[in-house]
Design an enzyme around this catalytic site. Structure first.
Site, short mmCIF file in Angstrom:
data_model
loop_
_atom_site.label_atom_id
_atom_site.label_comp_id
_atom_site.label_asym_id
_atom_site.label_seq_id
_atom_site.Cartn_x
_atom_site.Cartn_y
_atom_site.Cartn_z
N VAL A 520 54.76 -21.49 140.49
CA VAL A 520 55.28 -20.13 140.43
C VAL A 520 54.17 -19.24 139.90
O VAL A 520 53.51 -19.57 138.92
CB VAL A 520 56.51 -20.02 139.51
CG1 VAL A 520 57.01 -18.58 139.47
CG2 VAL A 520 57.62 -20.95 139.95
N GLY A 521 53.95 -18.11 140.57
CA GLY A 521 52.94 -17.17 140.12
C GLY A 521 53.48 -15.76 140.10
O GLY A 521 54.68 -15.53 140.31
N PHE A 523 53.13 -13.48 142.24
CA PHE A 523 53.63 -13.05 143.55
C PHE A 523 54.98 -13.68 143.87
O PHE A 523 55.82 -13.06 144.51
CB PHE A 523 52.60 -13.44 144.62
CG PHE A 523 52.93 -12.96 146.01
CD1 PHE A 523 52.67 -11.66 146.38
CD2 PHE A 523 53.47 -13.82 146.94
CE1 PHE A 523 52.96 -11.20 147.65
CE2 PHE A 523 53.77 -13.38 148.22
CZ PHE A 523 53.50 -12.08 148.58
N GLY A 524 55.21 -14.89 143.42
CA GLY A 524 56.47 -15.57 143.71
C GLY A 524 56.31 -17.08 143.65
O GLY A 524 55.33 -17.61 143.14
N LYS A 525 57.29 -17.79 144.20
CA LYS A 525 57.29 -19.24 144.17
C LYS A 525 56.42 -19.81 145.29
O LYS A 525 56.27 -19.21 146.36
CB LYS A 525 58.72 -19.78 144.30
CG LYS A 525 59.61 -19.46 143.11
CD LYS A 525 61.01 -20.04 143.28
CE LYS A 525 61.88 -19.74 142.06
NZ LYS A 525 63.24 -20.28 142.20
N VAL A 526 55.87 -21.01 145.04
CA VAL A 526 55.07 -21.72 146.03
C VAL A 526 55.80 -23.02 146.38
O VAL A 526 56.18 -23.79 145.48
CB VAL A 526 53.65 -22.01 145.51
CG1 VAL A 526 52.82 -22.69 146.60
CG2 VAL A 526 52.97 -20.73 145.05
N LYS A 541 53.68 -19.69 150.03
CA LYS A 541 53.89 -18.77 148.90
C LYS A 541 54.79 -17.64 149.37
O LYS A 541 54.45 -16.88 150.27
CB LYS A 541 52.56 -18.24 148.38
CG LYS A 541 52.69 -17.34 147.17
CD LYS A 541 51.39 -17.22 146.39
CE LYS A 541 50.31 -16.51 147.14
NZ LYS A 541 49.12 -16.22 146.28
N ASP A 637 40.28 -12.36 139.20
CA ASP A 637 41.30 -13.17 138.51
C ASP A 637 40.85 -14.62 138.45
O ASP A 637 41.59 -15.54 138.83
CB ASP A 637 42.65 -13.05 139.22
CG ASP A 637 43.82 -13.44 138.31
OD1 ASP A 637 43.63 -13.51 137.08
OD2 ASP A 637 44.93 -13.68 138.82
#
Length: 831
Positions: A520-521, A523-526, A541, A637
């Site tokens: 999970v990042g 941007f959303g779940k992977v 993703k 990043d």
């Protein structure tokens, strides 16, 4: 066909105007009955609806300020980007002298919300231009100063937003609320402005309905009395574990609750879940529904299903705040899934700013027999004294299992988080403006739309009748506009990635099965998925929601990876932008992130040789971005979770959502708002907001020490002097203690010569000034040398130098020849 569609749209629009006009009187009457005011400042077209379905009245013929019309101007913004909501941001009222709105209200506590879109404005009557950089002003209500010398431009630039809103809570003892805007006297050309004003009646939500205890000042045994004279500013309001909640979906107070994901510290984001279908949120006399809506108590974020993981980290949120003020912190809890139905099933500690705020907290026990589905909340007070070194600090809220209770599960959970600033002894709530940006800053039109502080969502319901038809029509138009924005950002001819349908993605992920989530990042779940009949394994993703900021990152990722091909960059297989979905499909990295192999892991420890090879591979990827891509690219990043490992442990650089094109040859830097991850941020970039390739070098230096020491870049569980890995590693290096912080797994493996060369280059990466740091090519070469030293001592063959003489892919190769090597040796001797 096109002409027919346009005519149809025109007829629908005319119908919409008729519907809205027919309902102006009834809507205004309803607002009057509710005692709430939504003022579209500078508008002259009667009632208009925002994207969430709220109706806003114009203030041209308003009775709220009848005596000073000549002292204000109603201009139009010069930048009318279609992504910015029309209401209330496309009209404004400008004040060149002090100006007071007088709102008739009933006595009691009110929310005062002020909306700002900092654009240059032009008066439509006398064509006077107002340069927004000159706008500095104060706002006051009675004896309270809400804003002082405030610049909406500087604030939005620092936050990387187009527009913002500021929310305050004040108590009104009379029948009039006087809201005064005053241009700053320091500049004769200064002016004040506002795009929208909300006045919403509210109960005193800060009075304790829960009689168990008054709010404690964290770190003391004292409490702070909140009375009717106290004013508040909303700093954060988070729906933890759920999507953002729009104003119309709030429990009658028109608050917005933001998604909490952006505020979580580190990679350990836990898991999110909705309430069990058989659970009903049961409000009580001590926690009435207006405290927080069912949407907030109906979702939660907990830790990890793995007990050993939970015992080794804190689930943490961080929120920036001004110094010199008290802060009111409210945490919302509700057990919403079975089998957590009895006391001592989930017990945890609550830390605020690394101090115990509540030890052994049991949500079920706190309901006093109410059980599952009964919401509760805890209030705490935090004080930040004025600090000469910094005007900004952070509130840290952390949860950790309470081990001594021996609960049923070692876990913690949270449903909602609110943080409010309290006025000081003079009645002031105003903080300082952020540090001004340099003149050359991000071109908003190029970077895509940025989300405002208070996003506007589509209403989930309608008021009924013809107004309902109008709102549905508006919702359709807004959805179509979002779809066009999304399609336009991925339709460039340069995009060569495969286009997937939603049905293909659902098949690949078994309809987004939680069992296939591998990460999970922001941007959303992977998800781990299989495509082409299960013959190819991929990582998928999925964007958590269709926000403007998400569209920009989605576009950046596609644009970058569609043009870049390199052995040490993760490959983009394709994307999906159907039905408002934002989905990216990558090659599957079987061994996860580099961080997964360094600490808090059940993976076998990496040898020193393997760690060096991974660092070399990552350095190659970053070196290629800086010098092989045309134009060069600054990753922005760099961290261990953005370095992925394939099935052979080959390093691949990933996540280009924050990447920026490197400056032109005649420019030394890119001026841009701060983006990145705490613990890795280049201090020079943070101070000056000037991004360079050396910013990536600094972050990579943190990665190198992370690899060497086997610990996080930031670790709140350690003493303050050891909190930051970068600071602690440099301290240990300069005091001859580097051997004391090496990962114990490496003690018998690492060779002294190799260690010294590795630490030497890592230290240079962390130089305070970018000009003193090496180029990524220098870093790569020195890591190669460190590996050769290690191999020589162990009698192993030298690392294959040919592997860095060219770069795989369709871009121009980067040649590292003998002359380059010797020039680097000479330059390193002089450092």
């Amino acid at each position: 066909m096109k002409i027919y569609q346009e005519n149809q749209t025109c007829w629908l629009f005319l119908l919409l105007l008729v519907v809205i006009t027919a309902n102006i009187d009834s809507t205004s009457a309803q607002n009057s009955v509710d005692g709430n005011i939504f003022l579209n400042c500078g508008a002259s077209s009667g009632v208009q609806y925002d994207l969430s379905g709220l109706s806003w009245e114009d203030d041209i013929d308003s009775a709220y300020a009848p005596d000073k019309k000549t002292d204000s101007v109603t201009p139009t913004p010069s930048d009318q980007d279609p992504s910015i909501p029309q209401v209330p941001y496309m009209t404004a009222r400008i004040f060149q002298t002090p100006y007071t709105y007088s709102f008739p209200v009933s006595p009691g506590r009110k929310f005062v919300r002020l909306h700002f879109y900092p654009s240059d404005y032009t008066s439509s009557t006398d064509f006077i231009n107002f340069n927004i950089s000159l706008s500095f002003f104060s706002v006051s209500v009675g004896s309270h100063t809400l804003l002082n010398n405030f610049s909406a431009l500087l604030t939005t630039q620092a936050m990387n937003y187009y527009y913002i809103s500021k929310e305050f809570s004040v108590n009104i003892s009379s029948n009039t609320l006087n809201l005064t805007f005053t241009p700053s006297p320091a500049n004769k050309n200064a002016f004040a402005f506002v795009n929208g004003i909300e006045i919403v009646s509210m109960p005193h939500i800060f009075v304790k309905h829960n009689a168990f205890r008054q709010p404690l000042i964290v770190g003391t045994t004292s409490t702070l009395t909140i009375d009717e004279h106290t004013a508040f500013e909303t700093i954060a309001r988070l729906n933890v574990g759920g999507q953002s909640v729009s104003p119309v979906d709030d429990s009658g107070l028109y608050r917005e609750w933001d998604d909490d994901l952006a505020y979580i510290y580190g990679a350990a984001v836990g898991v999110t879940y909705p309430k069990d279908p058989n659970v009903t949120i049961k409000y009580t006399d001590t926690v009435p529904e207006y405290i927080a809506p069912p949407f907030v108590y109906g979702t939660a974020r907990s830790m990890d299903p793995n007990v050993s993981v939970n015992l080794n980290y804190n689930l943490t949120w961080i929120v920036p705040v001004d110094t010199g003020f008290y802060y009111y912190v409210r945490l919302h809890f509700c057990e919403i899934i079975y089998p957590i139905t009895k006391i001592n099933m989930r017990v945890f500690d609550i830390f605020i700013n690394n101090m115990i705020a509540q030890e052994g907290f049991d949500v079920i026990g706190y309901t006093k027999g109410g059980g599952i589905g009964v919401p509760v909340y805890l209030d705490f007070i935090v004080f930040f004294p004025n600090m000469s070194s910094s005007s900004q600090q952070y509130i840290w809220v952390s949860l950790h299992p309470h081990i001594s209770s021996k609960p049923f599960i070692y876990d913690a959970e949270l449903n909602g988080l609110e943080i409010f600033k309290l006025n000081d002894s003079t009645g002031n709530l105003a903080g300082l403006n952020p540090t001004p940006l340099p003149p050359q800053t991000d071109d908003l039109s190029q970077n895509g739309p940025k989300k405002g502080h208070r996003s506007v969502a589509i209403a989930s319901g309608v008021f009924g009748g013809s107004v309902g038809i109008a709102l549905v029509f508006l919702a359709v138009l807004f959805a179509l506009k979002k779809k066009v924005m999304l399609q336009s950002c991925v339709s460039s001819p340069s995009n060569q990635s495969r286009l997937f349908s939603v049905s293909e993605i659902k098949t690949a992920t078994k309809d987004f099965s939680e069992s296939l989530v591998i990460g999970v990042g922001g941007f959303g779940k992977v998800y781990r998925g299989e495509i082409d009949g299960g013959t190819i394994c991929v990582a998928i993703k999925r964007g958590s929601r269709l926000s403007n900021q998400g569209v920009h990152e989605f576009r950046t990722e596609i644009d970058m990876l569609s043009k870049l091909r390199h052995r040490h960059l993760v490959s983009l297989v394709g994307h999906c932008h159907e039905k408002d979905e934002m989905i990216l499909v990558y090659d599957y990295m079987a061994n996860g992130t580099l961080r997964d192999h360094l600490y808090k892991t059940q993976n076998l420890p990496l040898s020193w040789k393997r760690r060096l090879e991974i660092c070399i591979g990552a350095a190659r990827g970053f070196h290629y971005l800086h010098t092989g891509a045309k134009p060069g690219i600054i990753h922005r990043d760099v961290k261990t979770t953005n370095i992925l490992l394939d099935d052979k442990l080959v390093a691949k650089v990933s996540d280009f959502g924050l990447s920026k094109a490197a400056p032109e040859l005649d420019c030394s830097h890119v001026s841009t708002a701060i983006k990145g991850s705490f613990g890795y941020l280049d201090p020079e970039y943070y101070r000056k907001q000037q991004l360079t390739e050396k910013s990536d070098v600094y972050s990579f230096g943190v990665v190198l020490f992370e690899v060497l020491c086997g610990r996080p870049a930031l670790d709140r569980s350690l003493p303050e002097e050891q909190l930051s890995l970068a600071d602690w590693a440099l301290h240990c290096k300069r005091n001859g203690m580097i051997d004391q912080i090496i990962d114990p797994q490496l003690k018998e493996d690492i060779t002294q010569e190799s260690l010294e060369k590795f630490v030497e280059i890592a230290e240079k990466c962390l130089a305070n000034r970018g000009i003193e740091r090496p180029l990524m090519g220098d870093v790569l070469w020195n890591l190669e040398v460190a590996l050769q030293m290690h191999n020589s001592v162990n009698g192993e063959s030298n690392y294959d130098q040919n592997s860095i003489t060219s770069y795989e892919g369709n871009m121009s190769p980067i040649v590292v020849n003998e002359e380059f090597v010797f020039s680097d040796l000479r330059s390193m001797k002089g450092r």
